[in-house]
Design a protein around this motif. Structure first.
Motif, PDB file in Angstrom:
ATOM      1  N   ASP A   1       0.729  -1.504  -0.008  1.00 62.85           N
ATOM      2  CA  ASP A   1      -0.049  -0.022   0.028  1.00 62.85           C
ATOM      3  C   ASP A   1       1.211   1.203  -0.263  1.00 62.85           C
ATOM      4  OD1 ASP A   1      -2.858   1.228   0.727  1.00 62.85           O
ATOM      5  OD2 ASP A   1      -1.487   2.560   2.096  1.00 62.85           O
ATOM      6  N   ARG A   2       2.054   1.062   0.875  1.00 68.71           N
ATOM      7  CA  ARG A   2       2.684   2.242   1.023  1.00 68.71           C
ATOM      8  C   ARG A   2       3.543   2.651  -0.602  1.00 68.71           C
ATOM      9  NH1 ARG A   2       5.560   3.106   6.625  1.00 68.71           N
ATOM     10  NH2 ARG A   2       6.624   5.133   5.598  1.00 68.71           N
ATOM     11  N   GLU A   3       3.737   1.521  -1.257  1.00 66.89           N
ATOM     12  CA  GLU A   3       4.410   1.434  -2.293  1.00 66.89           C
ATOM     13  C   GLU A   3       3.281   1.630  -3.452  1.00 66.89           C
ATOM     14  OE1 GLU A   3       6.283  -2.112  -3.466  1.00 66.89           O
ATOM     15  OE2 GLU A   3       7.633  -2.015  -1.364  1.00 66.89           O
ATOM     16  N   PHE A   4       2.656   2.036  -3.229  1.00 75.25           N
ATOM     17  CA  PHE A   4       1.911   2.719  -4.335  1.00 75.25           C
ATOM     18  C   PHE A   4       1.264   4.374  -4.242  1.00 75.25           C
ATOM     19  CE2 PHE A   4      -2.914   3.726  -5.455  1.00 75.25           C
ATOM     20  CZ  PHE A   4      -2.897   3.600  -6.746  1.00 75.25           C
ATOM     21  N   HIS A   5       1.485   4.164  -2.578  1.00 67.74           N
ATOM     22  CA  HIS A   5       1.132   5.904  -2.028  1.00 67.74           C
ATOM     23  C   HIS A   5       2.306   6.614  -2.536  1.00 67.74           C
ATOM     24  CE1 HIS A   5      -3.389   6.277  -0.274  1.00 67.74           C
ATOM     25  NE2 HIS A   5      -2.685   5.266  -0.324  1.00 67.74           N
ATOM     26  N   LEU A   6       4.187   5.890  -2.513  1.00 64.50           N
ATOM     27  CA  LEU A   6       5.113   6.621  -2.944  1.00 64.50           C
ATOM     28  C   LEU A   6       5.036   6.613  -3.940  1.00 64.50           C
ATOM     29  CD1 LEU A   6       7.401   7.389  -1.209  1.00 64.50           C
ATOM     30  CD2 LEU A   6       8.325   5.062  -1.570  1.00 64.50           C
ATOM     31  N   ALA A   7       4.619   6.119  -5.176  1.00 62.64           N
ATOM     32  CA  ALA A   7       5.504   6.503  -5.993  1.00 62.64           C
ATOM     33  C   ALA A   7       4.074   7.830  -6.293  1.00 62.64           C
ATOM     34  CB  ALA A   7       4.548   5.704  -7.582  1.00 62.64           C
ATOM     35  N   ILE A   8       3.085   8.255  -6.194  1.00 65.97           N
ATOM     36  CA  ILE A   8       2.466   8.978  -6.047  1.00 65.97           C
ATOM     37  C   ILE A   8       2.772  10.394  -6.089  1.00 65.97           C
ATOM     38  CG2 ILE A   8       0.082  10.701  -6.159  1.00 65.97           C
ATOM     39  CD1 ILE A   8      -1.249   7.785  -5.844  1.00 65.97           C
ATOM     40  N   TYR A   9       3.340  10.112  -4.265  1.00 67.27           N
ATOM     41  CA  TYR A   9       4.439  10.811  -3.649  1.00 67.27           C
ATOM     42  C   TYR A   9       6.041  11.811  -4.738  1.00 67.27           C
ATOM     43  CZ  TYR A   9       2.049   9.308   0.683  1.00 67.27           C
ATOM     44  OH  TYR A   9       1.555   8.695   1.679  1.00 67.27           O
ATOM     45  N   LYS A  10       5.982  10.541  -5.044  1.00 65.38           N
ATOM     46  CA  LYS A  10       7.509  10.750  -6.008  1.00 65.38           C
ATOM     47  C   LYS A  10       6.991  12.183  -7.062  1.00 65.38           C
ATOM     48  CE  LYS A  10      10.254   6.895  -4.449  1.00 65.38           C
ATOM     49  NZ  LYS A  10      11.097   5.779  -5.091  1.00 65.38           N
ATOM     50  N   LEU A  11       5.609  11.949  -7.975  1.00 72.80           N
ATOM     51  CA  LEU A  11       5.074  12.454  -9.039  1.00 72.80           C
ATOM     52  C   LEU A  11       5.516  13.880  -8.857  1.00 72.80           C
ATOM     53  CD1 LEU A  11       2.900  10.438 -11.194  1.00 72.80           C
ATOM     54  CD2 LEU A  11       4.303  10.905 -12.075  1.00 72.80           C
TER      55      LEU A  11
ATOM     56  N   ARG B   1      -9.633  -4.899   2.711  1.00 72.37           N
ATOM     57  CA  ARG B   1      -7.796  -4.992   1.235  1.00 72.37           C
ATOM     58  C   ARG B   1      -9.022  -4.828   0.452  1.00 72.37           C
ATOM     59  NH1 ARG B   1      -3.774  -9.515   3.627  1.00 72.37           N
ATOM     60  NH2 ARG B   1      -3.460  -8.985   5.502  1.00 72.37           N
ATOM     61  N   GLN B   2      -9.918  -5.184  -0.077  1.00 71.25           N
ATOM     62  CA  GLN B   2     -10.318  -5.086  -1.103  1.00 71.25           C
ATOM     63  C   GLN B   2     -11.257  -4.248  -1.466  1.00 71.25           C
ATOM     64  OE1 GLN B   2     -14.210  -7.605  -0.938  1.00 71.25           O
ATOM     65  NE2 GLN B   2     -12.338  -9.926  -1.344  1.00 71.25           N
ATOM     66  N   GLU B   3     -11.522  -3.197  -0.326  1.00 68.99           N
ATOM     67  CA  GLU B   3     -12.370  -1.820  -0.528  1.00 68.99           C
ATOM     68  C   GLU B   3     -11.217  -1.658  -0.781  1.00 68.99           C
ATOM     69  OE1 GLU B   3     -15.587  -2.329   2.316  1.00 68.99           O
ATOM     70  OE2 GLU B   3     -13.738  -1.183   3.252  1.00 68.99           O
ATOM     71  N   THR B   4      -9.906  -1.354  -0.163  1.00 75.17           N
ATOM     72  CA  THR B   4      -8.858  -0.817  -0.771  1.00 75.17           C
ATOM     73  C   THR B   4      -8.499  -0.792  -2.320  1.00 75.17           C
ATOM     74  OG1 THR B   4      -7.794  -0.747   1.929  1.00 75.17           O
ATOM     75  CG2 THR B   4      -6.124  -0.435   0.268  1.00 75.17           C
ATOM     76  N   LEU B   5      -8.121  -1.878  -2.087  1.00 72.79           N
ATOM     77  CA  LEU B   5      -7.614  -1.980  -3.692  1.00 72.79           C
ATOM     78  C   LEU B   5      -8.744  -1.459  -5.114  1.00 72.79           C
ATOM     79  CD1 LEU B   5      -6.078  -4.200  -5.622  1.00 72.79           C
ATOM     80  CD2 LEU B   5      -7.826  -5.385  -5.795  1.00 72.79           C
ATOM     81  N   ALA B   6     -10.272  -1.232  -4.241  1.00 71.29           N
ATOM     82  CA  ALA B   6     -11.610  -0.734  -5.494  1.00 71.29           C
ATOM     83  C   ALA B   6     -10.928   1.316  -5.869  1.00 71.29           C
ATOM     84  CB  ALA B   6     -12.270  -0.868  -5.110  1.00 71.29           C
ATOM     85  N   GLU B   7     -10.552   1.310  -4.385  1.00 67.20           N
ATOM     86  CA  GLU B   7     -10.387   2.587  -3.776  1.00 67.20           C
ATOM     87  C   GLU B   7      -9.009   3.227  -5.157  1.00 67.20           C
ATOM     88  OE1 GLU B   7     -10.366   2.929  -0.236  1.00 67.20           O
ATOM     89  OE2 GLU B   7     -11.980   2.532   0.087  1.00 67.20           O
ATOM     90  N   HIS B   8      -7.796   2.387  -4.491  1.00 69.65           N
ATOM     91  CA  HIS B   8      -7.039   2.553  -5.421  1.00 69.65           C
ATOM     92  C   HIS B   8      -6.859   2.638  -7.212  1.00 69.65           C
ATOM     93  CE1 HIS B   8      -3.265   1.347  -2.402  1.00 69.65           C
ATOM     94  NE2 HIS B   8      -4.232   2.630  -1.480  1.00 69.65           N
ATOM     95  N   LYS B   9      -7.612   1.441  -7.536  1.00 67.57           N
ATOM     96  CA  LYS B   9      -8.374   1.874  -8.285  1.00 67.57           C
ATOM     97  C   LYS B   9      -9.139   2.629  -9.466  1.00 67.57           C
ATOM     98  CE  LYS B   9      -8.567  -0.062 -12.970  1.00 67.57           C
ATOM     99  NZ  LYS B   9      -7.785  -0.617 -14.097  1.00 67.57           N
ATOM    100  N   GLU B  10      -9.698   3.120  -8.646  1.00 67.99           N
ATOM    101  CA  GLU B  10     -10.567   5.339  -8.698  1.00 67.99           C
ATOM    102  C   GLU B  10      -9.242   6.520  -8.806  1.00 67.99           C
ATOM    103  OE1 GLU B  10     -13.517   5.251  -9.388  1.00 67.99           O
ATOM    104  OE2 GLU B  10     -12.965   3.157  -9.550  1.00 67.99           O
ATOM    105  N   VAL B  11      -8.079   5.828  -8.278  1.00 69.18           N
ATOM    106  CA  VAL B  11      -6.882   6.966  -8.030  1.00 69.18           C
ATOM    107  C   VAL B  11      -6.322   6.867  -9.559  1.00 69.18           C
ATOM    108  CG1 VAL B  11      -5.014   7.797  -6.591  1.00 69.18           C
ATOM    109  CG2 VAL B  11      -6.596   6.833  -5.974  1.00 69.18           C
ATOM    110  N   LEU B  12      -6.300   5.369  -9.189  1.00 72.44           N
ATOM    111  CA  LEU B  12      -5.493   4.968 -11.178  1.00 72.44           C
ATOM    112  C   LEU B  12      -5.995   5.102 -12.225  1.00 72.44           C
ATOM    113  CD1 LEU B  12      -3.020   3.646 -12.147  1.00 72.44           C
ATOM    114  CD2 LEU B  12      -3.762   1.669 -12.319  1.00 72.44           C
ATOM    115  N   ASN B  13      -7.329   4.826 -11.998  1.00 77.17           N
ATOM    116  CA  ASN B  13      -8.091   5.400 -13.184  1.00 77.17           C
ATOM    117  C   ASN B  13      -8.474   7.341 -13.761  1.00 77.17           C
ATOM    118  OD1 ASN B  13      -9.287   3.371 -13.731  1.00 77.17           O
ATOM    119  ND2 ASN B  13     -10.870   3.516 -13.016  1.00 77.17           N
ATOM    120  N   ALA B  14      -8.549   8.245 -13.025  1.00 79.08           N
ATOM    121  CA  ALA B  14      -7.916   9.445 -12.882  1.00 79.08           C
ATOM    122  C   ALA B  14      -6.404   9.576 -13.091  1.00 79.08           C
ATOM    123  CB  ALA B  14      -8.054   9.850 -11.300  1.00 79.08           C
ATOM    124  N   LEU B  15      -5.363   8.949 -12.808  1.00 79.62           N
ATOM    125  CA  LEU B  15      -3.580   9.966 -13.144  1.00 79.62           C
ATOM    126  C   LEU B  15      -3.699   9.469 -14.839  1.00 79.62           C
ATOM    127  CD1 LEU B  15      -1.975   8.379  -9.873  1.00 79.62           C
ATOM    128  CD2 LEU B  15      -2.328  10.468 -10.742  1.00 79.62           C
TER     129      LEU B  15
END
Length: 219
Positions: free
Chosen positions: A133-143, A174-188
């Protein structure tokens, strides 16, 4: 014993902080300089300096007659942390959406896929899932290209990890977190800052709710 590499205080700081995160040092426990000195094999000076750093970063509090005590991460404190984290996460994802490149998208998609596989396996240890989870967010921080933001979020997320160790034990979350990350990814992928803000804000709201429901680690 720890390796005697300079400067000692930073080594001691990381060891104690890791101990707080993994539960070796429980909330309310006093950090005794003499005991730590004997355990870690260093003098009391770097122990004292490390404790001062931990107090500065919010990991310990100084109590009259007791000295340095591990902070209780109660609901109020965690709520305050999440308010700050939400503001920083929203700022990060807004900037990330503006700076997004295909190369970065490829990496974020890869991190999302790793997390998706972990959700499907269901038996991935909670600490490992939190790291994903942190690695996913960290990639966004770096951007975001904001070094101050990255530094602030690093310490905040270490603290919130203490609660996350309990909050992310649920397969449903965990499933909810994945779905929420998917929405963030879609927006990016769409390069849409406003949509990214909305997706991240929702993700942080749900994360806060889950932490408050499952994490009471002040005992």
């Amino acid at each position: 014993m720890i390796e005697k590499q300079m400067p000692y205080k930073y080594k001691v700081y990381e060891i104690i902080k890791k101990g707080i995160i993994d539960g070796t040092y429980q909330a309310g426990v006093e950090l005794n300089e003499r005991t730590l000195s004997e355990t870690l094999g260093v003098s009391r000076t770097p122990i004292r300096e490390a404790i001062q750093m931990l107090e500065h970063d919010g990991w310990v509090v100084l109590e009259t007659y007791k000295g340095a005590v591990i902070r209780s991460f109660d609901h109020k404190y965690l709520s305050d942390l999440m308010k700050v984290r939400t503001a920083l996460e929203v700022s990060a994802v807004e900037d990330a959406a503006k700076h997004i490149t295909e190369e970065y998208l490829k990496e974020i998609r890869r991190l999302f896929e790793v997390q998706r596989q972990a959700v499907e396996e269901t038996n991935v240890p909670v600490y490992q899932f939190i790291q994903m989870d942190r690695e996913f967010h960290l990639a966004i921080y770096k951007l975001s290209e904001n070094k101050t933001l990255i530094s602030l979020l690093d310490n905040l997320n270490d603290m919130i990890c203490v609660a996350g160790m309990r909050a992310l034990t649920s397969d449903v979350r965990r499933q909810e977190t994945l779905a929420e990350h998917k929405e963030v990814l879609n927006a990016l992928e769409e390069g849409d800052p406003q949509k990214a803000i909305q997706a991240m804000r929702y993700h942080m709201e749900k994360t806060t709710e889950n932490i408050q429901q499952h994490a009471d680690i002040s005992q």
